[in-house]
Design a protein around this motif. Structure first.
Motif, PDB file in Angstrom:
ATOM      1  N   LEU A 300       0.850  -1.297   0.010  1.00 21.08           N
ATOM      2  CA  LEU A 300       0.030  -0.288  -0.243  1.00 21.08           C
ATOM      3  C   LEU A 300       0.732   1.264   0.045  1.00 21.08           C
ATOM      4  O   LEU A 300       0.349   2.109  -0.679  1.00 21.08           O
ATOM      5  CB  LEU A 300      -0.919  -0.025   1.304  1.00 21.08           C
ATOM      6  N   THR A 310      -4.348   5.052  -2.444  1.00 22.77           N
ATOM      7  CA  THR A 310      -5.048   3.880  -1.935  1.00 22.77           C
ATOM      8  C   THR A 310      -4.975   3.954  -0.402  1.00 22.77           C
ATOM      9  O   THR A 310      -3.916   4.228   0.167  1.00 22.77           O
ATOM     10  CB  THR A 310      -3.754   2.927  -2.471  1.00 22.77           C
ATOM     11  N   ARG A 313      -7.283   0.346   5.112  1.00 26.92           N
ATOM     12  CA  ARG A 313      -8.416   0.039   6.050  1.00 26.92           C
ATOM     13  C   ARG A 313      -8.086  -0.185   7.459  1.00 26.92           C
ATOM     14  O   ARG A 313      -8.630  -0.357   8.383  1.00 26.92           O
ATOM     15  CB  ARG A 313      -9.428  -1.349   5.580  1.00 26.92           C
ATOM     16  N   GLY A 376      -8.194 -19.654   8.161  1.00 30.63           N
ATOM     17  CA  GLY A 376      -8.200 -18.491   7.427  1.00 30.63           C
ATOM     18  C   GLY A 376      -9.689 -17.855   7.257  1.00 30.63           C
ATOM     19  O   GLY A 376      -9.891 -16.626   7.141  1.00 30.63           O
ATOM     20  N   ARG A 379     -10.167 -15.372   9.771  1.00 23.95           N
ATOM     21  CA  ARG A 379      -9.765 -13.713   9.144  1.00 23.95           C
ATOM     22  C   ARG A 379     -10.892 -13.205   8.349  1.00 23.95           C
ATOM     23  O   ARG A 379     -11.236 -11.984   8.506  1.00 23.95           O
ATOM     24  CB  ARG A 379      -8.499 -13.862   8.526  1.00 23.95           C
ATOM     25  N   GLY A 380     -11.350 -14.170   7.427  1.00 23.68           N
ATOM     26  CA  GLY A 380     -12.168 -13.677   6.272  1.00 23.68           C
ATOM     27  C   GLY A 380     -13.404 -13.113   7.039  1.00 23.68           C
ATOM     28  O   GLY A 380     -14.053 -12.034   6.682  1.00 23.68           O
ATOM     29  N   GLN A 383     -12.658  -9.965   9.103  1.00 22.00           N
ATOM     30  CA  GLN A 383     -12.157  -8.703   8.168  1.00 22.00           C
ATOM     31  C   GLN A 383     -13.357  -8.162   7.326  1.00 22.00           C
ATOM     32  O   GLN A 383     -13.442  -7.070   6.818  1.00 22.00           O
ATOM     33  CB  GLN A 383     -10.942  -8.974   7.262  1.00 22.00           C
ATOM     34  N   SER A 384     -14.292  -9.191   6.802  1.00 22.24           N
ATOM     35  CA  SER A 384     -15.198  -8.872   5.987  1.00 22.24           C
ATOM     36  C   SER A 384     -16.464  -8.220   6.741  1.00 22.24           C
ATOM     37  O   SER A 384     -17.552  -7.810   6.192  1.00 22.24           O
ATOM     38  CB  SER A 384     -15.783  -9.980   5.131  1.00 22.24           C
ATOM     39  N   TYR A 406     -19.313 -19.979   7.943  1.00 24.18           N
ATOM     40  CA  TYR A 406     -18.581 -19.183   6.567  1.00 24.18           C
ATOM     41  C   TYR A 406     -19.002 -19.714   5.541  1.00 24.18           C
ATOM     42  O   TYR A 406     -19.431 -18.668   4.619  1.00 24.18           O
ATOM     43  CB  TYR A 406     -17.289 -19.494   7.105  1.00 24.18           C
ATOM     44  N   MET A 410     -21.251 -17.343   2.659  1.00 28.87           N
ATOM     45  CA  MET A 410     -20.811 -17.117   1.289  1.00 28.87           C
ATOM     46  C   MET A 410     -21.911 -17.569   0.411  1.00 28.87           C
ATOM     47  O   MET A 410     -22.050 -16.842  -0.564  1.00 28.87           O
ATOM     48  CB  MET A 410     -19.595 -18.007   1.089  1.00 28.87           C
TER      49      MET A 410
ATOM     50  N   ASP B  58      -6.037 -11.999  -5.830  1.00 27.18           N
ATOM     51  CA  ASP B  58      -5.246 -11.180  -4.784  1.00 27.18           C
ATOM     52  C   ASP B  58      -3.975 -12.351  -4.240  1.00 27.18           C
ATOM     53  O   ASP B  58      -3.151 -11.817  -3.753  1.00 27.18           O
ATOM     54  CB  ASP B  58      -6.055 -10.764  -3.626  1.00 27.18           C
ATOM     55  N   PRO B  97      -8.183 -15.339   3.380  1.00 28.00           N
ATOM     56  CA  PRO B  97      -9.658 -15.205   4.348  1.00 28.00           C
ATOM     57  C   PRO B  97     -10.486 -16.111   3.866  1.00 28.00           C
ATOM     58  O   PRO B  97     -11.744 -16.286   4.318  1.00 28.00           O
ATOM     59  CB  PRO B  97      -9.870 -13.730   3.539  1.00 28.00           C
ATOM     60  N   PHE B  98     -10.270 -17.171   2.992  1.00 30.04           N
ATOM     61  CA  PHE B  98     -11.033 -18.171   2.473  1.00 30.04           C
ATOM     62  C   PHE B  98     -10.941 -19.498   3.315  1.00 30.04           C
ATOM     63  O   PHE B  98     -11.722 -20.417   3.236  1.00 30.04           O
ATOM     64  CB  PHE B  98     -11.118 -18.468   0.820  1.00 30.04           C
ATOM     65  N   LYS B 143     -19.492 -14.988  -7.526  1.00 26.83           N
ATOM     66  CA  LYS B 143     -20.221 -14.266  -6.047  1.00 26.83           C
ATOM     67  C   LYS B 143     -19.231 -14.631  -5.079  1.00 26.83           C
ATOM     68  O   LYS B 143     -18.837 -13.287  -3.990  1.00 26.83           O
ATOM     69  CB  LYS B 143     -21.308 -15.367  -5.749  1.00 26.83           C
ATOM     70  N   MET B 144     -18.220 -15.467  -4.965  1.00 27.90           N
ATOM     71  CA  MET B 144     -17.096 -15.716  -3.928  1.00 27.90           C
ATOM     72  C   MET B 144     -16.175 -14.424  -3.982  1.00 27.90           C
ATOM     73  O   MET B 144     -15.790 -14.232  -3.274  1.00 27.90           O
ATOM     74  CB  MET B 144     -16.613 -17.151  -4.303  1.00 27.90           C
ATOM     75  N   TRP B 147     -17.502 -11.460  -2.674  1.00 23.34           N
ATOM     76  CA  TRP B 147     -17.525 -11.727  -1.223  1.00 23.34           C
ATOM     77  C   TRP B 147     -16.014 -11.439  -0.747  1.00 23.34           C
ATOM     78  O   TRP B 147     -15.692 -10.887   0.238  1.00 23.34           O
ATOM     79  CB  TRP B 147     -17.964 -13.254  -0.854  1.00 23.34           C
ATOM     80  N   LYS B 150     -15.004  -7.984  -0.544  1.00 21.99           N
ATOM     81  CA  LYS B 150     -15.270  -7.226   0.943  1.00 21.99           C
ATOM     82  C   LYS B 150     -14.307  -7.362   2.171  1.00 21.99           C
ATOM     83  O   LYS B 150     -14.124  -6.542   3.098  1.00 21.99           O
ATOM     84  CB  LYS B 150     -16.610  -7.807   1.354  1.00 21.99           C
ATOM     85  N   THR B 151     -13.394  -8.690   1.967  1.00 14.01           N
ATOM     86  CA  THR B 151     -12.445  -8.895   3.018  1.00 14.01           C
ATOM     87  C   THR B 151     -11.107  -8.090   2.635  1.00 14.01           C
ATOM     88  O   THR B 151     -10.286  -8.027   3.349  1.00 14.01           O
ATOM     89  CB  THR B 151     -12.211 -10.467   3.028  1.00 14.01           C
ATOM     90  N   ASP B 152     -11.042  -7.369   1.369  1.00  8.18           N
ATOM     91  CA  ASP B 152      -9.881  -6.976   0.972  1.00  8.18           C
ATOM     92  C   ASP B 152      -9.538  -5.670   1.600  1.00  8.18           C
ATOM     93  O   ASP B 152     -10.215  -4.757   1.939  1.00  8.18           O
ATOM     94  CB  ASP B 152      -9.805  -6.799  -0.400  1.00  8.18           C
ATOM     95  N   ASN B 153      -8.455  -5.375   2.275  1.00  5.21           N
ATOM     96  CA  ASN B 153      -7.962  -4.190   2.833  1.00  5.21           C
ATOM     97  C   ASN B 153      -7.006  -3.479   2.158  1.00  5.21           C
ATOM     98  O   ASN B 153      -6.443  -2.718   2.631  1.00  5.21           O
ATOM     99  CB  ASN B 153      -7.424  -4.475   4.422  1.00  5.21           C
ATOM    100  N   ALA B 154      -6.730  -3.797   1.046  1.00  2.00           N
ATOM    101  CA  ALA B 154      -5.704  -3.170   0.317  1.00  2.00           C
ATOM    102  C   ALA B 154      -6.242  -2.363  -0.704  1.00  2.00           C
ATOM    103  O   ALA B 154      -6.489  -1.149  -0.863  1.00  2.00           O
ATOM    104  CB  ALA B 154      -4.667  -4.265  -0.297  1.00  2.00           C
ATOM    105  N   PRO B 155      -6.448  -3.025  -2.117  1.00  2.00           N
ATOM    106  CA  PRO B 155      -6.648  -2.275  -3.250  1.00  2.00           C
ATOM    107  C   PRO B 155      -8.052  -1.312  -3.234  1.00  2.00           C
ATOM    108  O   PRO B 155      -8.792  -1.898  -4.092  1.00  2.00           O
ATOM    109  CB  PRO B 155      -6.497  -3.160  -4.644  1.00  2.00           C
ATOM    110  N   GLN B 156      -8.158  -0.410  -2.417  1.00  2.00           N
ATOM    111  CA  GLN B 156      -9.183   0.299  -2.805  1.00  2.00           C
ATOM    112  C   GLN B 156      -8.774   1.871  -3.309  1.00  2.00           C
ATOM    113  O   GLN B 156      -8.949   2.714  -2.774  1.00  2.00           O
ATOM    114  CB  GLN B 156      -9.887   0.539  -1.469  1.00  2.00           C
TER     115      GLN B 156
END
Lengths: 415, 159
Positions: A300, A310, A313, A376, A379-380, A383-384, A406, A410, B58, B97-98, B143-144, B147, B150-156
């Motif tokens: 970033l 950029t 978050r 993981g 985390r998902g 974070q989401s 989870y 999804m 990602d 995150p999956f 869809k996945m 989803w 939404k978890t991404d904290n980077a490329p915004q």
């Protein structure tokens, strides 16, 4: 643009690569002050047990990686930064101009004020050079004392035991990994280690080290230990910010950065263990000192340096540990927070534990012991900020169904 | 053309032959706990959901790896774990995150779906075509992926 990065750990290397991706022509200089190509401290325990060679610790495995990307790798120590003249001063007095600067200087191990900590045979386990020394001294049958059972201490612990040493661990707090897990988990780890023949002294302090001629005498505030051939100090780490004194760059425990990873001084950014950046779990600025955060920061910061606005978050605190085969992990606000609700599954006999923390119907933190599948997902979910709806009640009663919850979330049709 | 596993939970009967085929081909044992694909069983809804890695762009696992042991195949886009480099630190297993890259206790390495090099065994084993291998663009993974975004904290990137 003339980009300069101080620090060649994961944050610095990822930043250099990301800069190249977004700026084909800019000049990129990556500065490291150790004698090796950029390597991963995280890999050192595996070097200690000969699972990998020194080369196996390198962050990038192809020898010409940096040359191919036209990244200049320079081995030098930076003494100070003059932000007005946009110039770095090296240990040998030489200087280097920068257009945009990334501070990725990482952290250094804390050396507690204990008499005798500078004796031969006392080592931190932080650099490859440290690891070489430990590798030599941690011979099978040797008695080794480990000072500190935090995250790093516990990782080193496993490597030392696998090397066949007789190990004693001394931790000031009342349990192992006190900043990563709660008392149930920390004591499970302690009991597990004891069952594997490791002496674990919690609530105990090393007061003094002295050389007996036959080894190191380790003085404790209570109890006794046999003479040690090696003492490994793992008492935590601190950001490397000392060289910024007088630079005008604002620091607290690390370099304070905004949501673009920029410091209070324009064109000066920070990433990794030296950055006090947003913590996603609390919204506050915090030094996380973990690999995933270092990589996120590096990427970033570089995007912003290259002119792509950029926003960060925040990074999520998370750790995973393998203690002699017992795997444990923690995420986010694993200790809970004001108004959060806790669900626990505790199976002390089988060393299994799962604790979930919810705020409303969202997961905000988790910790696990004795589990390694689908971690993981924790985390998902955190974070989401996924709203768990009716699944929250299910999980309050049966936290182990978290993976199901989870997958159900999804696939929207499943609640 | 990049191909991907397209999973239709509506067609899944929960027979778990995909798990058997996967663990047998990858580990030489019929052991669903070693399978790279897992079928989740929602009894109360009488639904089954096969679940595995989407080979996401990602590549959280790849980015988090401290020793360069995970790479992206330039042709297929598949993220591959190189056992000779993986030290078993497990950071990728908490970074993804999956939750689709997992630690294999018996080898001391991490495991994830790699499309079996372009000929996925789970697809061949599936009797109801709940898992098919086809063009990435048409994949039901959209869809996945949303989803995931939404978890991404980077490329915004905003500019």
């Amino acid at each position: 643009m003339n980009y300069v990065i101080i620090g060649a750990g994961p944050a610095g290397v990822v930043a250099a690569e990301t800069l190249r991706k977004h700026d084909a022509k800019g000049s990129i200089t990556l500065i490291g002050d150790e004698g090796e190509p950029p390597y991963s401290r995280m890999a050192l325990p595996y070097y200690l047990i000969d699972k990998i060679s020194e080369q196996g610790t390198y962050l990038r495995q192809t020898a010409d990686h940096y040359d191919n990307l036209k990244i200049k790798y320079r081995q030098a120590h930076v003494n100070s930064v003059d932000t007005k003249a946009k110039t770095l001063v090296f240990g040998d007095g030489k200087t280097l101009k920068y257009g945009k600067l990334l501070l990725a200087t990482g952290a250094h191990p804390i050396r507690p004020p204990v008499t005798g900590l500078d004796l031969p045979g006392v080592h931190t386990c932080w650099t490859l050079e440290d690891a070489r020394k430990i590798h030599q001294l941690a011979q099978s049958g040797a008695h080794v004392v480990l000072m500190g059972a935090g995250f790093i201490g516990s990782i080193v612990l496993e490597a030392l035991v696998m090397k066949g040493v007789s190990l004693s661990v001394v931790e000031m707090e009342d349990r192992m990994v006190p900043r990563m897990m709660d008392d149930i988990a920390g004591n499970m780890l302690k009991n597990w280690c004891k069952s594997k023949g490791v002496r674990v002294l919690t609530g105990t302090r090393i007061t003094e080290l002295s050389d007996t001629g036959k080894g190191l005498k380790v003085g404790l505030n209570k109890g006794k230990l046999p003479v040690a051939q090696l003492v490994v100090v793992a008492a935590g780490v601190q950001s490397n910010i000392g060289f910024l004194k007088g630079s005008g760059i604002k620091t607290d425990v690390g370099v304070l950065v905004d949501d673009r990873l920029q410091s209070n001084v324009e064109d000066v950014y920070a990433a990794g263990d030296v950055a006090q950046a947003k913590d996603l779990s609390t919204g506050e600025r915090n030094v996380l000192a973990i690999q995933p955060a270092a990589v996120e920061h590096g990427r970033l910061a570089a995007m912003n340096m290259a002119g792509l606005d950029t926003r960060h978050r925040g990074s999520l605190p998370m750790n995973i540990l393998d203690t002699l085969g017992l795997i444990s992990s923690s995420f986010g606000q694993w200790m809970g927070t004001k108004g959060s609700e806790t669900a626990k599954m505790v199976d002390k006999k089988n060393y299994r534990y799962l604790r979930l923390e919810f705020l409303g119907d969202r997961l905000i933190g988790a910790q696990s012991v004795g589990m390694s599948d689908h971690l993981g997902m924790l985390r998902g979910l955190i974070q989401s900020e996924t709203s768990l709806g009716p699944w929250k009640q299910t999980l309050m009663a049966s936290p182990s169904r978290i993976a199901e919850a989870y997958v159900a979330k999804m696939h929207g049709s499943l609640g | 053309m990049q191909k991907t596993l397209v999973i239709d939970p509506g067609k899944c009967t929960g027979c778990k032959q995909c798990e058997m085929a996967c663990s047998y081909v990858k580990e030489g044992t019929f052991n669903p706990s070693k399978s790279r694909i897992r079928v989740f069983d929602f009894h109360t809804e009488a639904r089954f959901v096969p679940y595995t890695c989407t080979q996401c762009d990602d590549a959280w696992c790849q980015q988090a790896c401290p020793v360069d042991a995970i790479t992206t195949d330039p042709v297929s886009g598949v993220k591959q774990v190189h056992d000779n480099l993986c030290v078993g630190c497990k950071v990728c297993t908490i970074a993804c995150p999956f939750g689709t890259i997992n630690y294999n206790v018996s080898t001391g390495k991490v495991i994830k779906c790699d499309h079996c090099g372009g000929d996925p065994e789970c697809v061949k084993a599936c009797p109801t075509q709940a898992i098919v291998y086809s063009d990435a663009e048409q994949a039901g993974f959209d869809k996945m992926r949303q989803w995931a975004a939404k978890t991404d904290n980077a490329p915004q990137t905003t500019a």
